[in-house]
Design a protein around this motif. Structure first.
Motif, mmCIF file in Angstrom:
data_model
loop_
_atom_site.group_PDB
_atom_site.id
_atom_site.type_symbol
_atom_site.label_atom_id
_atom_site.label_comp_id
_atom_site.label_asym_id
_atom_site.label_seq_id
_atom_site.Cartn_x
_atom_site.Cartn_y
_atom_site.Cartn_z
ATOM 1 N N LYS A 130 0.841 -1.203 0.000
ATOM 2 C CA LYS A 130 0.000 0.000 0.000
ATOM 3 C C LYS A 130 0.882 1.260 0.000
ATOM 4 O O LYS A 130 0.627 2.206 -0.766
ATOM 5 C CB LYS A 130 -0.889 -0.030 1.257
ATOM 6 C CG LYS A 130 -2.138 0.758 1.138
ATOM 7 C CD LYS A 130 -3.054 0.480 2.296
ATOM 8 C CE LYS A 130 -4.168 1.503 2.276
ATOM 9 N NZ LYS A 130 -4.963 1.510 3.491
ATOM 10 N N MET B 256 -3.984 -3.144 -6.094
ATOM 11 C CA MET B 256 -3.943 -2.020 -5.150
ATOM 12 C C MET B 256 -3.923 -0.682 -5.911
ATOM 13 O O MET B 256 -4.525 0.297 -5.476
ATOM 14 C CB MET B 256 -2.697 -2.176 -4.278
ATOM 15 C CG MET B 256 -2.701 -1.391 -3.003
ATOM 16 S SD MET B 256 -3.642 -2.183 -1.700
ATOM 17 C CE MET B 256 -2.397 -3.190 -0.895
ATOM 18 N N MET C 53 -6.420 2.362 -5.396
ATOM 19 C CA MET C 53 -5.948 3.617 -4.794
ATOM 20 C C MET C 53 -5.872 4.793 -5.762
ATOM 21 O O MET C 53 -5.663 5.933 -5.333
ATOM 22 C CB MET C 53 -4.568 3.380 -4.147
ATOM 23 C CG MET C 53 -4.666 2.539 -2.889
ATOM 24 S SD MET C 53 -3.051 2.078 -2.215
ATOM 25 C CE MET C 53 -2.361 3.669 -1.779
#
Ligand code: PTJ
Length: 250
Positions: free
Chosen positions: A59, A210, A214
């Motif tokens: 992340k 991810m 995001m």
């Protein structure tokens, strides 16, 4: 060799076959097969699954890549052989440049890897011609030579299966280094800004997922995610994950 999907170690065997095919076609060097064996040993200590600590690092890595001005993905032989489509997909999504950068360097192999990435969807691959090179100071290996418009000009560099010298040298030039390395004790893991301790065959698809999730986040949210990450603390968590997994066997 054809491996049955029902084999209990299908993924591991299929991964080895990819590397062997890469070796036979001149994408992977023989040393890459040895390096993979070392990686496999550490993967065993993770139970061959992605620990939560690695998800946290992933992340933070995505936050840094999405906030970068000029992000670059450095590609070596093992990376190209194992995750060619996903690495190209990731570079398009961020978007980030792709640069072939080899430890066991030859122009022929650089060009072979660049063509292989192009066959897997890449439109531009840097690092496959002898012009426009600059040297990173303090690196003894052929990896010191980089494309001036690629790694040379990058603010954030993703380096899968890197050597410690260059990771340290890249940090010294002020760049943000994101490493992928199954060994949490390697110099690369210790030197990077963010280290994802996990198998590259799981990391790159997870980076793609991810990034998709995001991408809509604001710059300030991305900054908050990146700045709350502490690599030293996270590496200690990974080691604890490994110890906990091994204790389950005693
Ligand atoms: O293609 P080249 O010429 O650039 O050479 C590539 C290799 C991999 C041979 C070169 O970079 C090398 O010698 O690497 P090392 O230093 O032997 O290995 C780098 C790190 O990668 C080690 O710490 C391994 O544990 C780790 N590693 C190996 N396989 C994987 C891995 N990490 C994540 N996923 C893997 N599948």
């Amino acid at each position: 060799m054809r491996i049955s999907h029902n084999h209990p170690r299908f993924i591991s065997l299929e991964t080895r076959e990819r590397l062997v095919r890469g070796f036979q076609s001149g994408v992977v060097v023989s040393q890459g097969l040895i390096a993979h064996g070392r990686g496999e040993a550490f993967d065993y200590l993770l139970g061959e699954v992605t620990p939560e600590s690695s998800r946290v690092a992933t992340k933070a890595a995505v936050a840094l890549l999405l906030s970068a001005k000029n992000p670059i993905i450095s590609v070596n032989g093992n990376t190209a052989a194992l995750v060619p489509r996903d690495i190209v997909r990731l570079s398009r999504l961020i978007p980030a440049g792709l640069e072939v950068n080899l430890f066991h360097r030859s122009l022929a192999r650089e060009q072979r890897i660049a063509s292989f990435l192009k066959r897997n969807g890449a439109s531009q691959v840097l690092g496959a011609n002898s012009s426009a090179r600059i040297r990173i100071p303090g690196v003894a290996s052929p990896r010191r030579s980089v494309d001036a418009k690629g790694i040379g000009d990058a603010d954030v560099v993703l380096v899968p299966l890197e050597d410690g010298d260059r990771a340290e040298a890249l940090r010294k030039t002020g760049k943000i280094v994101i490493a992928i390395d199954l060994n949490p004790m390697s110099r690369t893991s210790q030197a990077a800004t963010v280290t994802i301790v996990d198998n590259i065959i799981r990391v790159i698809p997870e980076l793609v997922r991810m990034t998709l999730r995001m991408k809509p986040l604001s710059k300030s949210r991305l900054n908050a995610i990146a700045s709350s990450f502490d690599n030293e603390r996270n590496l200690a968590r990974v080691m604890k994950d490994m110890i906990r997994y091994m204790q389950g066997w005693t």
